[in-house]
Design a protein around this motif. Structure first.
Motif, PDB file in Angstrom:
ATOM      1  N   ILE A  68       0.864  -1.179   0.000  1.00 29.57           N
ATOM      2  CA  ILE A  68       0.000   0.000   0.000  1.00 29.57           C
ATOM      3  C   ILE A  68       0.899   1.226   0.000  1.00 29.57           C
ATOM      4  O   ILE A  68       1.775   1.365   0.859  1.00 29.57           O
ATOM      5  N   ASN A  69       0.679   2.096  -0.964  1.00 30.74           N
ATOM      6  CA  ASN A  69       1.537   3.258  -1.162  1.00 30.74           C
ATOM      7  C   ASN A  69       0.673   4.516  -1.206  1.00 30.74           C
ATOM      8  O   ASN A  69      -0.319   4.559  -1.934  1.00 30.74           O
ATOM      9  N   ALA A  70       1.039   5.534  -0.449  1.00 28.39           N
ATOM     10  CA  ALA A  70       0.289   6.791  -0.460  1.00 28.39           C
ATOM     11  C   ALA A  70       1.266   7.961  -0.463  1.00 28.39           C
ATOM     12  O   ALA A  70       2.312   7.910   0.194  1.00 28.39           O
ATOM     13  N   SER A  71       0.927   9.011  -1.211  1.00 24.37           N
ATOM     14  CA  SER A  71       1.773  10.208  -1.258  1.00 24.37           C
ATOM     15  C   SER A  71       0.901  11.449  -1.345  1.00 24.37           C
ATOM     16  O   SER A  71      -0.230  11.406  -1.841  1.00 24.37           O
ATOM     17  N   TYR A  72       1.456  12.566  -0.864  1.00 24.60           N
ATOM     18  CA  TYR A  72       0.718  13.830  -0.846  1.00 24.60           C
ATOM     19  C   TYR A  72       1.681  14.968  -1.165  1.00 24.60           C
ATOM     20  O   TYR A  72       2.751  15.080  -0.551  1.00 24.60           O
TER      21      TYR A  72
END
Length: 241
Positions: A68-72
């Motif tokens: 699971i990969n998340a970026s902002y």
């Protein structure tokens, strides 16, 4: 309104047959920030993606990987942050990771030089009861389940200019050694440094066709794997124009 047709052509070229410790993913372009934190700065304000991969289905101990990969993007600070969560089961061994990614956009005009850093924890489990050693009572092989946790560090650098993107990164910089022990044995597992190189370019051919060749190379200095992908996007309006 436009309808979009995407065709993904994947060419996988293993340079050596020896396995690496970090898991293999098919669409590396979509999961770039896990191996290269510089790519938390991307074309999206918020980007969340998950991939689940199963190989050799039906065989005991077959690999099962979930990421699971998340970026902002923080545009005012010219920065990006993200988080990656990994679960990787292979036979008697389990690898887990929880890392934080950060990058800064050193922008000069249309040129973007983006250093990045990754920090977090690695969790490794070895179930000795699932092993079948040739010699019973080996002092280097535990007979029970053992767990170990350690700090993990990675660094990266990316360059972006118009439709061109190039990135280099290294993971597991400290190359830690994990130890498992029971009443009769002590087992050790060293996490090798991994090095990654990525490149992509978007070529617009006319009004409707976009080609995006992607190359991805990874090595742990003992084995090397090279992937090449070609993304083809065709766009057309409902009127057929």
């Amino acid at each position: 309104m436009k309808s979009i047709l995407r065709l993904f052509l994947l060419l996988l070229i293993p340079v050596f047959a020896t396995a690496q410790q970090d898991p293999q993913f098919t669409f590396n372009n979509e999961l770039n920030s896990y191996v290269n934190p510089s790519f938390v700065i991307n074309d999206y304000k918020l980007n969340v993606i998950a991939q689940h991969r199963q190989q050799w289905v039906g065989f005991d101990g077959a690999p099962v990987v979930t990421l699971i990969n998340a970026s902002y993007n923080i545009e005012k600070a010219r920065s990006g942050i993200g988080i990656s969560l990994l679960s990787d089961q292979l036979g008697a061994q389990y690898n887990g990771a929880a890392v934080i990614n950060y990058a800064f956009d050193g922008r000069i005009g249309e040129h973007h030089l983006i250093p990045g850093i990754q920090m977090g924890l690695l969790l490794n489990t070895l179930d000795g009861s699932e092993l079948d050693p040739i010699d019973g009572g080996d002092p280097n092989i535990v007979s029970e389940k053992g767990r170990a946790m350690t700090f993990d560090l990675g660094l990266s650098l990316a360059y972006r200019w118009k439709r061109l993107a190039i990135g280099f990164s290294t993971k597991h910089l400290t190359a830690p050694t994990l130890k498992y022990s029971d009443s009769n044995a002590v087992s050790e597992y060293t996490v090798a440094r991994h090095y990654y190189f990525y490149s992509s370019y978007e070529a617009h051919l006319g009004k409707h066709l976009l080609l995006k060749p992607i190359t991805f190379l990874k090595t742990d200095a003992a084995s090397t794997q090279f992937d090449a992908q070609l993304w083809v996007r065709w766009q057309r309006s409902r009127e057929g124009v």
